[in-house]
Motif scaffolding. Structure first.
Motif, PDB file in Angstrom:
ATOM      1  N   ASP A 263      54.370  62.978  18.146  1.00 19.86           N
ATOM      2  CA  ASP A 263      54.454  64.061  17.159  1.00 19.86           C
ATOM      3  C   ASP A 263      55.885  64.412  16.804  1.00 19.86           C
ATOM      4  OD1 ASP A 263      51.741  64.259  17.041  1.00 19.86           O
ATOM      5  OD2 ASP A 263      51.562  66.051  18.300  1.00 19.86           O
ATOM      6  N   GLN A 295      50.299  59.738  17.507  1.00 20.03           N
ATOM      7  CA  GLN A 295      49.742  60.968  18.080  1.00 20.03           C
ATOM      8  C   GLN A 295      49.130  61.824  16.956  1.00 20.03           C
ATOM      9  OE1 GLN A 295      52.605  63.125  20.474  1.00 20.03           O
ATOM     10  NE2 GLN A 295      50.989  63.838  21.852  1.00 20.03           N
ATOM     11  N   ARG A 296      48.082  62.525  17.284  1.00 15.82           N
ATOM     12  CA  ARG A 296      47.278  63.250  16.294  1.00 15.82           C
ATOM     13  C   ARG A 296      48.101  64.081  15.309  1.00 15.82           C
ATOM     14  NH1 ARG A 296      42.862  61.540  14.198  1.00 15.82           N
ATOM     15  NH2 ARG A 296      41.379  60.863  15.774  1.00 15.82           N
ATOM     16  N   TYR A 299      49.632  61.880  12.794  1.00 12.92           N
ATOM     17  CA  TYR A 299      48.803  60.757  12.341  1.00 12.92           C
ATOM     18  C   TYR A 299      48.630  60.723  10.821  1.00 12.92           C
ATOM     19  CZ  TYR A 299      45.086  57.320  12.075  1.00 12.92           C
ATOM     20  OH  TYR A 299      44.347  56.205  11.755  1.00 12.92           O
ATOM     21  N   GLU A 394      45.823  61.188  21.605  1.00 12.20           N
ATOM     22  CA  GLU A 394      46.091  62.615  21.848  1.00 12.20           C
ATOM     23  C   GLU A 394      47.257  62.797  22.818  1.00 12.20           C
ATOM     24  OE1 GLU A 394      44.433  65.009  20.346  1.00 12.20           O
ATOM     25  OE2 GLU A 394      42.687  63.938  19.530  1.00 12.20           O
ATOM     26  N   THR A 395      47.208  62.116  23.963  1.00 17.60           N
ATOM     27  CA  THR A 395      48.177  62.386  25.032  1.00 17.60           C
ATOM     28  C   THR A 395      49.021  61.146  25.346  1.00 17.60           C
ATOM     29  OG1 THR A 395      46.702  61.643  26.779  1.00 17.60           O
ATOM     30  CG2 THR A 395      46.524  63.969  26.123  1.00 17.60           C
ATOM     31  N   GLU A 398      47.079  58.656  27.414  1.00 19.65           N
ATOM     32  CA  GLU A 398      46.141  57.872  26.607  1.00 19.65           C
ATOM     33  C   GLU A 398      46.905  56.775  25.845  1.00 19.65           C
ATOM     34  OE1 GLU A 398      44.230  60.111  23.525  1.00 19.65           O
ATOM     35  OE2 GLU A 398      42.866  58.479  22.994  1.00 19.65           O
TER      36      GLU A 398
END
Ligand code: NAD
Length: 480
Positions: A263, A295-296, A299, A394-395, A398
């Motif tokens: 992010d 990462q979200r 994204y 997400e993390t 992950e």
């Protein structure tokens, strides 16, 4: 094209003599499918003659040179390659379908390898080892002897530079088997090396089919080291063949290299690397970055910006020098089209566009897939075409788990401003090279390169390659 061909491409170089083979093979221009030239179809006997010639060189003029003299010859080769970069680039563009600018960069890299290994030749040293009272112990770095080099079609000049350059620097004599799909710059390089004063038999070039000349070289009992770059399947065959002679191999077998975008990443800085690492040489790059993990929080922005970049990509003949050229062959196009068909259940975020691309060429539209499950075939298998998959995460944990979940481990990059995360991930990611806030770092002639897992083993480039192309002898002298 014939204007650019200033040598007879149908000949092999064995023991300092350019000679015909009993048969020839066609080279096809992948930009339009037209016949380009005919090359030698080397056979078992030709490989045998080349290995014998290499041994003669090792025992003779080549083997007697000092490291400094070898270095001077390599440096001179580099100077001559640099003076002929445009000619070499044109040959490669016709042969590989590589856009001229990219082909030119490969020719410059070939020169750089010769400069680097020319300079390094007399800087490889052994060491003295403190030992028992009354002993002096030291180590000597010595060449293996005759080295075999089996080279693929995707980066002939760069791969010849990094393997043949390092092997010659250490004083080995080489037998080079270029790929049957593209071998003009290998032959041109051999001509240039001869003009620069490389003695007879120090470099022998035998083009031919993999199953014939390649297999004969891998299995030849007179070869003391094999360097192979190409597919996992063929690499395993080469390792088996060399194993029968208890000969060491360096295998560089490609990958599924990820870039991890967090992010807090600088997307402006990342974007050109994210896209270029996937579409350079139409994705036919062992270190291509075919997985983009984002990462979200970043994204949607990354997806939209990459999609815009893909929409702007143009694909056409190598001599038009667009961002993307054709693939190496219709066969390779069929492989990549097969992968694209397997992605029918996925979302295509964007595709590039053909421009003046003849139907007879091996063209594929660069394709960016979005929201790809990490266990999808397109996220796991090496495609070797201009195809990238976007995978959200997400993390950090992950991201590492997804990044490490393929059979490969060649290159990975981390895009984040968080220094602690950079350090953690550099350790956690399974790959031979890690880039932090960049990808590829200018080609990296100086940087050791190679993989883990099915990406292969052994290291090329940099000083590390010189250790790979030599063997260590320990001398223990008892003098009381
Ligand atoms: P390949 O591995 O079969 O060919 C590479 C080299 O090995 C060529 O010089 C070939 O003549 C030689 N070769 C083939 N069979 C041999 C044998 N039995 N013994 C010794 N040498 C042999 O690769 P390919 O068929 O040209 O391409 C197929 C796939 O391989 C591609 O789709 C891609 O996934 C992968 N590939 C990877 C790289 C890389 O840089 N890692 C390069 C080329 C291809």
């Amino acid at each position: 094209m014939t204007d650019a061909l200033w040598f007879d491409p149908s000949l092999m170089l064995i023991g300092g003599t350019w000679q015909s083979a009993s048969d020839t093979l066609p080279l096809i221009n992948p930009s339009d499918g037209s016949p380009l030239a005919r090359i030698a179809r080397g056979q078992v006997g030709d490989i045998d003659a080349a290995v014998q010639a290499a041994h003669t060189a090792r025992d003779g003029d080549w083997g007697r040179l000092t490291a400094t003299e070898r270095g001077r010859i390599l440096t001179e080769i580099g100077r001559r390659v640099l003076a002929r970069v445009d000619e070499l680039a044109e040959l490669e563009a016709h042969d590989v379908g590589k856009p001229l600018t990219q082909a030119r960069a490969d020719a410059v890299a070939l020169a750089r390898y010769m400069e680097f290994y020319g300079g390094a030749a007399d800087k490889v040293m052994g060491e003295t080892i403190p030992y028992l009272d009354g002993y002096t112990v030291y180590t000597l770095r010595e060449p293996h002897g005759v080295t075999g080099h089996i080279v693929p079609w995707n980066y002939p000049m760069q791969i010849i530079g990094r393997s043949v350059g390092a092997a010659l620097a250490m004083g080995n004599a080489c037998v080079l088997k270029p790929a049957e799909e593209a071998c003009l710059t290998a032959l041109a390089f051999a001509h240039i090396a001869r003009e620069a004063g490389l003695p007879d038999g120090a470099l022998n070039v035998v083009p031919g089919l993999g199953a014939e000349a390649g297999a004969a070289l891998a299995a030849h009992p007179g070869v003391q080291h094999i360097s192979f770059t190409g597919s996992v399947r063929t690499g395993a065959l080469v390792q088996q063949a060399a194993g029968a002679n208890v000969v060491p191999v360096t295998l560089e077998l490609g990958g599924k290299s990820p870039q991890l975008v967090f992010d807090d990443a600088d997307l402006d800085a990342a974007l050109p690397f994210l896209v270029n690492a996937g579409i350079q040489n139409a994705g036919q790059t062992c270190s291509a970055s075919s997985r983009i993990l984002v990462q979200r929080g970043a994204y949607d922005a990354a997806r939209n910006r990459m999609a815009d970049a893909y929409e702007a990509l143009t694909v056409g003949p190598a001599m038009d020098d667009l961002r993307v050229g054709p693939l190496i062959s219709i066969r390779q196009k069929q492989i990549v089209d097969g992968f694209l068909a397997r992605g029918a259940d996925l979302t295509i975020a964007a595709q590039g566009h053909l421009q003046n691309a003849p139907d007879t060429g091996a063209y594929v539209r660069p394709t960016l897939f979005a929201d790809v499950p990490p266990d999808h075939m397109l996220a796991r298998d090496e495609i070797f075409g201009p195809v990238q998959v976007l995978i959200p995460f997400e993390t950090e944990e992950e991201a590492v788990s997804i990044a490490n979940s393929t059979d490969y481990g060649l290159v990975a990059s981390i895009w984040t401003a968080n220094g602690a995360r950079q350090m953690r991930l550099a350790k956690a990611l399974q790959a031979g090279q890690i880039f932090i806030n960049n990808y590829g770092a200018g080609g990296g002639v100086e940087l050791p390169f190679g993989g883990v897992g099915k990406s292969g083993h052994g290291r090329e480039k940099g000083f590390e390659a010189l250790y790979g192309f030599s063997t260590l002898k320990t001398v223990a002298a008892h003098h009381g």
